[in-house]
Design a protein around this motif. Structure first.
Motif, PDB file in Angstrom:
ATOM      1  N   GLY A  80     -51.675   9.265  37.315  1.00 47.88           N
ATOM      2  CA  GLY A  80     -52.308  10.553  37.082  1.00 47.88           C
ATOM      3  C   GLY A  80     -52.095  11.495  38.260  1.00 47.88           C
ATOM      4  O   GLY A  80     -51.713  12.656  38.083  1.00 47.88           O
ATOM      5  N   ASN A  81     -52.314  10.973  39.457  1.00 49.38           N
ATOM      6  CA  ASN A  81     -52.121  11.798  40.646  1.00 49.38           C
ATOM      7  C   ASN A  81     -50.698  12.316  40.724  1.00 49.38           C
ATOM      8  O   ASN A  81     -50.454  13.488  40.966  1.00 49.38           O
ATOM      9  CB  ASN A  81     -52.428  10.989  41.907  1.00 49.38           C
ATOM     10  CG  ASN A  81     -53.906  10.717  42.059  1.00 49.38           C
ATOM     11  OD1 ASN A  81     -54.726  11.454  41.518  1.00 49.38           O
ATOM     12  ND2 ASN A  81     -54.247   9.660  42.767  1.00 49.38           N
ATOM     13  N   TRP A  82     -49.780  11.407  40.511  1.00 44.17           N
ATOM     14  CA  TRP A  82     -48.373  11.809  40.589  1.00 44.17           C
ATOM     15  C   TRP A  82     -48.053  12.849  39.525  1.00 44.17           C
ATOM     16  O   TRP A  82     -47.349  13.827  39.779  1.00 44.17           O
ATOM     17  CB  TRP A  82     -47.460  10.589  40.444  1.00 44.17           C
ATOM     18  CG  TRP A  82     -46.057  10.878  40.849  1.00 44.17           C
ATOM     19  CD1 TRP A  82     -45.541  10.783  42.107  1.00 44.17           C
ATOM     20  CD2 TRP A  82     -45.008  11.342  40.011  1.00 44.17           C
ATOM     21  NE1 TRP A  82     -44.217  11.157  42.094  1.00 44.17           N
ATOM     22  CE2 TRP A  82     -43.872  11.507  40.826  1.00 44.17           C
ATOM     23  CE3 TRP A  82     -44.906  11.641  38.651  1.00 44.17           C
ATOM     24  CZ2 TRP A  82     -42.650  11.952  40.322  1.00 44.17           C
ATOM     25  CZ3 TRP A  82     -43.697  12.086  38.150  1.00 44.17           C
ATOM     26  CH2 TRP A  82     -42.587  12.245  38.970  1.00 44.17           C
ATOM     27  N   GLY A  83     -48.585  12.631  38.346  1.00 49.18           N
ATOM     28  CA  GLY A  83     -48.337  13.542  37.240  1.00 49.18           C
ATOM     29  C   GLY A  83     -48.875  14.935  37.513  1.00 49.18           C
ATOM     30  O   GLY A  83     -48.207  15.942  37.250  1.00 49.18           O
ATOM     31  N   ALA A 140     -59.625  14.562  30.455  1.00 46.68           N
ATOM     32  CA  ALA A 140     -58.531  14.933  29.562  1.00 46.68           C
ATOM     33  C   ALA A 140     -57.323  15.403  30.368  1.00 46.68           C
ATOM     34  O   ALA A 140     -56.187  15.040  30.086  1.00 46.68           O
ATOM     35  CB  ALA A 140     -58.977  16.032  28.604  1.00 46.68           C
ATOM     36  N   ASP A 141     -57.588  16.199  31.406  1.00 47.63           N
ATOM     37  CA  ASP A 141     -56.504  16.674  32.251  1.00 47.63           C
ATOM     38  C   ASP A 141     -55.759  15.519  32.894  1.00 47.63           C
ATOM     39  O   ASP A 141     -54.532  15.476  32.911  1.00 47.63           O
ATOM     40  CB  ASP A 141     -57.058  17.590  33.355  1.00 47.63           C
ATOM     41  CG  ASP A 141     -57.321  18.989  32.822  1.00 47.63           C
ATOM     42  OD1 ASP A 141     -56.995  19.233  31.653  1.00 47.63           O
ATOM     43  OD2 ASP A 141     -57.850  19.807  33.586  1.00 47.63           O
ATOM     44  N   ARG A 142     -56.532  14.582  33.408  1.00 42.28           N
ATOM     45  CA  ARG A 142     -55.908  13.458  34.086  1.00 42.28           C
ATOM     46  C   ARG A 142     -55.110  12.624  33.093  1.00 42.28           C
ATOM     47  O   ARG A 142     -54.049  12.095  33.413  1.00 42.28           O
ATOM     48  CB  ARG A 142     -56.959  12.591  34.788  1.00 42.28           C
ATOM     49  CG  ARG A 142     -57.604  13.293  35.966  1.00 42.28           C
ATOM     50  CD  ARG A 142     -58.301  12.281  36.850  1.00 42.28           C
ATOM     51  NE  ARG A 142     -57.387  11.348  37.420  1.00 42.28           N
ATOM     52  CZ  ARG A 142     -56.596  11.614  38.454  1.00 42.28           C
ATOM     53  NH1 ARG A 142     -56.628  12.791  39.016  1.00 42.28           N
ATOM     54  NH2 ARG A 142     -55.798  10.690  38.923  1.00 42.28           N
ATOM     55  N   LEU A 143     -55.641  12.530  31.897  1.00 40.51           N
ATOM     56  CA  LEU A 143     -54.937  11.756  30.894  1.00 40.51           C
ATOM     57  C   LEU A 143     -53.605  12.405  30.575  1.00 40.51           C
ATOM     58  O   LEU A 143     -52.580  11.731  30.489  1.00 40.51           O
ATOM     59  CB  LEU A 143     -55.794  11.652  29.631  1.00 40.51           C
ATOM     60  CG  LEU A 143     -55.450  10.508  28.698  1.00 40.51           C
ATOM     61  CD1 LEU A 143     -55.081   9.267  29.498  1.00 40.51           C
ATOM     62  CD2 LEU A 143     -56.619  10.219  27.801  1.00 40.51           C
ATOM     63  N   SER A 144     -53.612  13.700  30.432  1.00 46.57           N
ATOM     64  CA  SER A 144     -52.349  14.362  30.127  1.00 46.57           C
ATOM     65  C   SER A 144     -51.417  14.263  31.320  1.00 46.57           C
ATOM     66  O   SER A 144     -50.203  14.202  31.169  1.00 46.57           O
ATOM     67  CB  SER A 144     -52.594  15.809  29.721  1.00 46.57           C
ATOM     68  OG  SER A 144     -52.539  16.659  30.834  1.00 46.57           O
ATOM     69  N   ALA A 145     -51.992  14.201  32.518  1.00 42.85           N
ATOM     70  CA  ALA A 145     -51.157  14.019  33.703  1.00 42.85           C
ATOM     71  C   ALA A 145     -50.491  12.653  33.682  1.00 42.85           C
ATOM     72  O   ALA A 145     -49.326  12.511  34.032  1.00 42.85           O
ATOM     73  CB  ALA A 145     -51.996  14.163  34.970  1.00 42.85           C
ATOM     74  N   VAL A 146     -51.246  11.660  33.254  1.00 37.58           N
ATOM     75  CA  VAL A 146     -50.668  10.326  33.125  1.00 37.58           C
ATOM     76  C   VAL A 146     -49.524  10.349  32.132  1.00 37.58           C
ATOM     77  O   VAL A 146     -48.462   9.775  32.367  1.00 37.58           O
ATOM     78  CB  VAL A 146     -51.739   9.312  32.667  1.00 37.58           C
ATOM     79  CG1 VAL A 146     -51.100   7.994  32.302  1.00 37.58           C
ATOM     80  CG2 VAL A 146     -52.774   9.114  33.748  1.00 37.58           C
TER      81      VAL A 146
END
Lengths: 124, 124
Positions: B108-111, A16-22
């Motif tokens: 995602g990483n960048w975000g 979920a975190d990574r998704l929100s980061a995307v």
DNA sequence: CAGAATCCGTTAGGATACTG
DNA sequence: CAGTATCCTAACGGATTCTG
């Protein structure tokens, strides 16, 4: 547990975190113009009208908006030299903007490939 | 001429082509929902309502639209089993959709990184 | 369940004109 | 040159209801 880039695993929360980061990334970089402007900036165009000419089709209103947002996100620095005449304003991409190069490159590669796919589909 | 990924050079035409490719990619993947839906699909959610529950906040109208577009772009295949009752409709991500994993990962990483930057700026 | 239909508000962005 | 001000439209997308 072996973990290479082909078999990354995430817990639900991580996911979920990574998704929100995307989403964050898309929010910062998405839209019709932002990446184009960044490319113009890192390509050496620093003046307002210069950028406008480089990014074909963009209106001054939109360019002005986007530059402000990019500055807020730390991707460009607006500098003013009021000693000179006419006042010299420059938009300088930050080092941080450089971190997008790889991403832009990947997007480009994917886009090229995608265009091939789509156009070859039409031929079927 | 040495060319690693840090010092790629392109002719003007190549550059323009790549730029338009980037735009194509953004066009296909951009917007609020597309990547989220793709993530849901590759995560194993295949039924309409399943996907809708997985992609929080999306309305059926929007989901329906997005799925059609994704199908047009070859990222998902809509399958109908009319033998079953109720009629079983499934949206299966294509192999092609897998090619986005790396891209999504990078975004995602960048975000993640960007969020750190921005929040630490506030502390200044 | 898998959507389509309808309605409606918000926003991105285009066009153009203007200003210090 | 470096923008701002206005006006306008199309597209995006939210909410809700309805249907085979």
């Amino acid at each position: 547990m072996k973990e290479n880039n082909k078999t990354q695993t995430f817990t639900k929360v991580e996911c979920a975190d990574r998704l929100s980061a995307v989403e964050d990334a898309i929010y910062v970089l998405g839209g019709k113009w932002k990446l184009r402007i960044i490319v113009a900036l890192v390509s050496g165009y620093h003046r307002f009208n210069e950028i406008q000419r480089s990014v074909k089709g963009i209106s001054p209103r939109v360019l002005s908006n986007e530059l402000k947002i990019l500055e807020l996100n730390g991707l460009v620095k607006r500098t003013v030299d009021s000693e000179s005449f006419p006042v010299l304003v420059e938009y300088i991409p930050t080092d941080y903007a450089e971190t997008l190069k790889e991403l832009v490159s990947m997007l480009g590669n994917w886009g090229v490939n995608h265009k091939k796919r789509i156009s070859s589909e039409i031929d079927l």
